[in-house]
Design an enzyme around this catalytic site. Structure first.
Site, mmCIF file in Angstrom:
data_model
loop_
_atom_site.group_PDB
_atom_site.id
_atom_site.type_symbol
_atom_site.label_atom_id
_atom_site.label_comp_id
_atom_site.label_asym_id
_atom_site.label_seq_id
_atom_site.Cartn_x
_atom_site.Cartn_y
_atom_site.Cartn_z
ATOM 1 N N PRO A 76 2.536 7.621 -0.073
ATOM 2 C CA PRO A 76 2.161 7.467 1.340
ATOM 3 C C PRO A 76 2.581 8.646 2.201
ATOM 4 O O PRO A 76 3.694 9.149 2.103
ATOM 5 C CB PRO A 76 2.904 6.198 1.752
ATOM 6 C CG PRO A 76 3.011 5.412 0.502
ATOM 7 C CD PRO A 76 3.222 6.423 -0.586
ATOM 8 N N CYS A 77 1.654 9.044 3.050
ATOM 9 C CA CYS A 77 1.891 10.229 3.863
ATOM 10 C C CYS A 77 2.232 9.906 5.303
ATOM 11 O O CYS A 77 2.663 10.778 6.039
ATOM 12 C CB CYS A 77 0.659 11.141 3.844
ATOM 13 S SG CYS A 77 -0.797 10.408 4.624
#
Length: 423
Positions: A76-77
């Site tokens: 996840p960014c």
């Protein structure tokens, strides 16, 4: 033909897998995905449609990994993104990286490929990235990071992402070099390739446009008429234009189009000066400008009717008053299109929140880009099945990776790994 076994974590709709499989096949290897994982059920639906495999859900429910050669993870960014809160490992989404470490400890692959936003590099003054590097090196892996722009890999999109690679108990020598590409989509010259780019022909937006998409994607007659009126019939001037109410430059504003009510030339002039001057340091350091009093506005807009003009703009909802100070009404999401792509340049970065509001003037039509065109901006083949709900398709594509970039870095990794590791 030799088989390469791999794992696909935080799989999304399968962009990392698709690029990786293309790389394997180009080198004469057979891909074998042993396990995939993606928590979003809508993404799992698209993944299954394209790979005939339903990914497992939450990574935290996976206890261990089967023996495999290469681990893929687009973790996840949001917690590292410029657009997010940049909480890093203080954010639970950031700590999901430690779930990767937990699974690596259950079964060490020969190599890994991670993908994230470029904000990872500078987050917390580099401490977040240093933590990731340290944790991987503690487990015996090399660690290389490259910032690569999709526009250097045969797709017309100005998209910079961080790609991390490592090999267990080896020191590989990658030919890749970080290259941010063009500063923006306007300065991109399709006739020139980056010194560090792969040997791909230059590509521009025109190359990915559909010939005759459904009329559903046409902008409304009201919006198109307003644009024609403002541009005096020359819709070619839409190329590269933003529609935004708090910036100047190559932009069109709601008051110029009369979207909330027609404005006089004086009102338009006042609004255009206001959004530019409010950014001056004399009024403060806020990036998008300060709220200004009438007296402050009068310092750069000399007009005996200033009070009446301001009152009219408030009535039409182009300005709002907060404690006797004026502020533009941020109506950018009310525009049907927030950016018109230039067919002879590259696209701005495709993002999940507003990929559905990128537009283009092409073949006499003022329209939004289609989900298929968005997919082409990411390098997905036309055979790739998109989500049947186009709103979800746009969002998923904005969150995805660019396929040719993944293919290029995977080829680089495999060429280093295969001779030594004897996969």
């Amino acid at each position: 033909m030799k088989t390469v076994k791999f794992i696909d974590l935080f799989a999304g709709i399968g962009g990392l897998r698709l690029g990786f499989e293309q790389a394997l096949q180009s080198l004469g290897f057979t891909p074998d995905c042993l396990l995939s994982s993606e928590i979003d059920k809508e993404a799992r639906q698209v993944y299954e449609a394209n790979f005939s495999e339903t990914p497992k859900g939450d990574i935290q429910t996976i206890t261990s990994l089967p023996a495999h050669d290469i681990l893929l993870a687009g973790f996840p960014c949001q917690s590292f993104s410029y657009a997010g809160k940049k909480a890093g490992f203080g954010d639970t989404r950031g700590t999901l990286f430690f779930e990767i470490l937990r699974l690596i400890d259950s079964q060490k692959p020969k190599a890994f490929i991670f993908e994230n936003v470029r904000g990872l590099v500078s987050h917390d003054q580099g401490k977040t990235l240093n933590t990731i590097r340290k944790k991987m090196q503690e487990r015996g892996y090399s660690f290389d990071l490259f910032l690569l722009n999709s526009s250097n890999y045969g797709v017309p999109q100005n998209r910079v992402r961080a790609y991390m690679m490592g090999v267990f108990n080896q020191t590989p020598h990658f030919k890749l070099v970080s290259d941010l590409g063009a500063k923006d989509s306007h300065s991109y010259d399709s006739g020139q390739l980056s010194l560090f780019s792969v040997s791909k022909p230059p590509c521009k937006v025109r190359d990915i446009l559909e010939d005759n998409p459904h009329q559903h994607y046409d902008c409304s007659a009201e919006f198109t008429t307003a644009l024609q009126r403002f541009l005096e019939g020359d819709l070619e001037k839409l190329h590269g234009v933003r529609l935004i109410d708090y910036r100047g430059g190559n932009s069109i504003h709601s008051w110029e189009l009369g979207l909330r009510g027609d404005c006089t030339s004086e009102e338009i002039d006042l609004m255009n000066r206001f959004i530019t001057k409010r950014r001056n340091k004399v009024f403060g350091q806020h990036q998008d400008g300060k709220l200004l009093t009438q007296a402050q506005i009068a310092s750069f807009y000399k007009n005996p009717n200033l009070g009446k003009l301001l009152a009219s703009l408030v009535d039409k909802n182009y300005l709002q008053v907060i404690e006797d100070k004026y502020k533009p009404v941020a109506g950018n999401f009310s525009f049907e299109v927030y950016k018109f792509l230039d067919p002879d340049k590259i696209s701005v970065t495709l993002v999940a929140s507003d990929a559905n509001r990128l537009g283009v003037y092409h073949r006499g039509r003022v329209r939004r880009i289609t989900p298929r065109e968005a997919a082409r901006l990411q390098g997905f083949p036309d055979s790739f099945q998109l989500h049947p709900n186009e709103t979800k398709a746009y969002r998923q594509l904005g969150n995805s990776v660019t396929i040719p970039v993944v293919k290029a870095i995977a080829q680089e990794l495999l060429e280093n790994l295969i001779p030594a590791a004897k996969i």
